[in-house]
Scaffold this active site. Structure first.
Site, PDB file in Angstrom:
ATOM      1  CB  ALA A 134       5.201 -12.643 -10.092  1.00 10.46           C
ATOM      2  N   GLY A 135       5.251 -11.023  -6.985  1.00 16.12           N
ATOM      3  CA  GLY A 135       5.826  -9.857  -6.316  1.00 16.12           C
ATOM      4  C   GLY A 135       5.662  -8.585  -7.132  1.00 16.12           C
ATOM      5  CG  ASP A 145       3.767  -2.851  -2.715  1.00 17.87           C
ATOM      6  OD1 ASP A 145       4.880  -2.362  -2.982  1.00 17.87           O
ATOM      7  OD2 ASP A 145       3.622  -3.936  -2.109  1.00 17.87           O
ATOM      8  CD  GLU A 153      12.658  -3.735  -3.177  1.00 20.29           C
ATOM      9  OE1 GLU A 153      11.503  -3.295  -2.976  1.00 20.29           O
ATOM     10  OE2 GLU A 153      13.183  -3.739  -4.298  1.00 20.29           O
TER      11      GLU A 153
HETATM   12  C1  GLA Z   1       6.499  -5.520  -0.250  1.00 18.88           C
HETATM   13  C2  GLA Z   1       5.704  -4.560   0.620  1.00 18.88           C
HETATM   14  C3  GLA Z   1       6.179  -3.125   0.421  1.00 18.88           C
HETATM   15  C4  GLA Z   1       7.690  -3.016   0.580  1.00 18.88           C
HETATM   16  C5  GLA Z   1       8.408  -4.087  -0.248  1.00 18.88           C
HETATM   17  C6  GLA Z   1       9.883  -4.147   0.009  1.00 18.88           C
HETATM   18  O1  GLA Z   1       6.226  -5.255  -1.603  1.00 18.88           O
HETATM   19  O2  GLA Z   1       4.327  -4.644   0.318  1.00 18.88           O
HETATM   20  O3  GLA Z   1       5.519  -2.276   1.327  1.00 18.88           O
HETATM   21  O4  GLA Z   1       8.072  -3.079   1.927  1.00 18.88           O
HETATM   22  O5  GLA Z   1       7.879  -5.391   0.005  1.00 18.88           O
HETATM   23  O6  GLA Z   1      10.503  -2.993  -0.442  1.00 18.88           O
END
Ligand code: GLA
Length: 387
Positions: free
Chosen positions: A128-129, A178, A37
């Site tokens: 929600a991530g 992502d 992360e």
């Molecule tokens: C978000 C960002 C990613 C990454 C994550 C943390 O999802 O879009 O690029 O940095 O946070 O790992």
């Protein structure tokens, strides 16, 4: 919502708004990160998988330079702009700016300024991530690539363009994880991605284990400002250590530099350096089916995000502890994504799902008193044409 139902809704939205059928429908998935992360923008390692929640983009060419968009989910909300001149931000921002941003960067990359009718819709939980925005960007980039036969753009190039739309147009300074996993995910597998070379190797999830995603429903406040602040702190650490990126730093370098580094900057750097190491080890553990080791690495990752990187919140720490307890030594749990709320990811035996789900239902409430939402997800293939 099942994929065919989503497909049907997007096609219906397309034909209502534009009459007729689209030339093609592209899809791209959301993602969950197993470990690694905030390492992506430090040129380090991540281990995400694409999930079986998608954004769909139906598209047809127009004879003029106008882009007309309808969003099947957002109550049929629409947008219109022209490719003939500069593309401005929409006053309301949101999903419209992801669409505008992708068209702007693709046009810069040589896409003809020919208009399109677009309908989009998805079932990636929003806010929600789980990267609903990256999945929209990648699905749209793929739809445009197909429509305009931009065959020189492979899936990595599309992911980089989608990231550029987010960095330069939307104004969020995210890394590449992502968009890259949404473009290149492999069914049944996580991908160990080297965010410097963008090389990726697929690692199978052991057959008797499942990926559980638990939405904490903690409202994500301050995400953008805290995210950008962490990024700056990592850059400061790299500069002070005399390396290009924290990927190039080691625990020994941190120990030797202890005196001159500000204690807070040192903690931030320590998370990145240790997390890179854990991520590479986690790919090995997963490949070997060593789920006890995997569980220990996930626990250490969570502790490092909590204590050194300071991106967790108490409700998430509590949810992770609850899951770790319920899962036991084989498998594990940790917060996933950018932080300050969002989701927890867990790996557990398929046979334990109902017991673990019951524990979460019984013992967890968000600060606003809501129960968590639990998903069992299948690691999915990256972007493609929707069947
Ligand atoms: C978000 C960002 C990613 C990454 C994550 C943390 O999802 O879009 O690029 O940095 O946070 O790992």
């Amino acid at each position: 919502m099942a994929m065919h139902e989503l497909h049907r809704r997007v096609l219906a939205a397309f034909s209502t708004a534009f009459s007729g059928a689209p030339a093609l429908v592209a899809r791209a998935p959301g993602r969950v990160n197993l470990i690694g992360e905030h390492t992506d923008y430090n040129d380090g390692f991540v281990l995400p998988c694409a999930i079986d929640f998608d954004t769909l983009v139906a598209i047809a060419p127009r004879d003029d330079a106008e882009v007309h968009v309808v969003a099947a989910d957002v109550g049929g909300a629409t947008d219109r702009f022209s490719l003939a001149g500069p593309i401005a931000h929409h006053p309301e921002g949101g999903w419209r700016d992801y669409v505008r941003g992708v068209l702007a960067v693709l046009r810069e990359a040589g896409m003809p300024a020919r208009g399109a009718n677009i309908a989009l819709g998805g079932n990636v939980p929003q806010g929600a991530g789980l990267s609903s925005s990256a999945s929209l960007e990648v699905a749209l980039a793929l739809a445009l690539r197909r429509l305009h036969r931009l065959d020189h753009l492979d899936h990595t190039a599309l992911a980089l363009l989608a990231q550029r739309a987010e960095n330069d147009f939307v104004g969020c300074n995210c890394g590449i994880m992502d968009q890259l996993i949404s473009a290149r995910g492999v069914a049944g597998h996580a991908l160990l991605i080297d965010c410097r070379s963008l090389a990726a190797s697929a690692v199978a999830i052991p057959a008797s284990f499942v990926v559980m995603i638990v939405e904490s429903r903690v409202r994500r406040g301050l995400v953008d400002s805290e995210y950008n602040l962490r990024r700056q702190q990592c850059e400061t650490a790299a500069r002070q250590l005399g390396v290009a990126k924290l990927r190039d730093a080691s625990a020994a370098m941190l120990a030797a530099a202890r005196a001159p580094l500000d204690p807070l900057i040192l903690r931030r750097a320590r998370h990145i350096v240790s997390e890179n190491d854990r991520t590479v080890q986690a790919a090995e553990a997963l490949a070997a089916g060593d789920m006890q080791r995997m569980g220990r690495l996930m626990a250490a990752s969570h502790a490092s995000m909590r204590d050194d990187f300071a991106i967790t919140v108490p409700a998430i720490d509590q949810l992770v502890a609850l899951l770790q307890q319920a899962i036991g030594p084989e498998g594990g749990a940790r917060m996933t994504g950018g932080g300050f709320g969002g989701c927890v990811v867990a790996l557990l035996r398929a046979s334990e799902v109902e017991t673990v789900r019951a524990q979460v239902r019984q013992h967890y409430r968000s600060p606003e008193g809501e129960p968590a939402i639990v998903h069992i997800c299948q690691p999915a293939a990256g972007a493609g044409l929707a069947a």
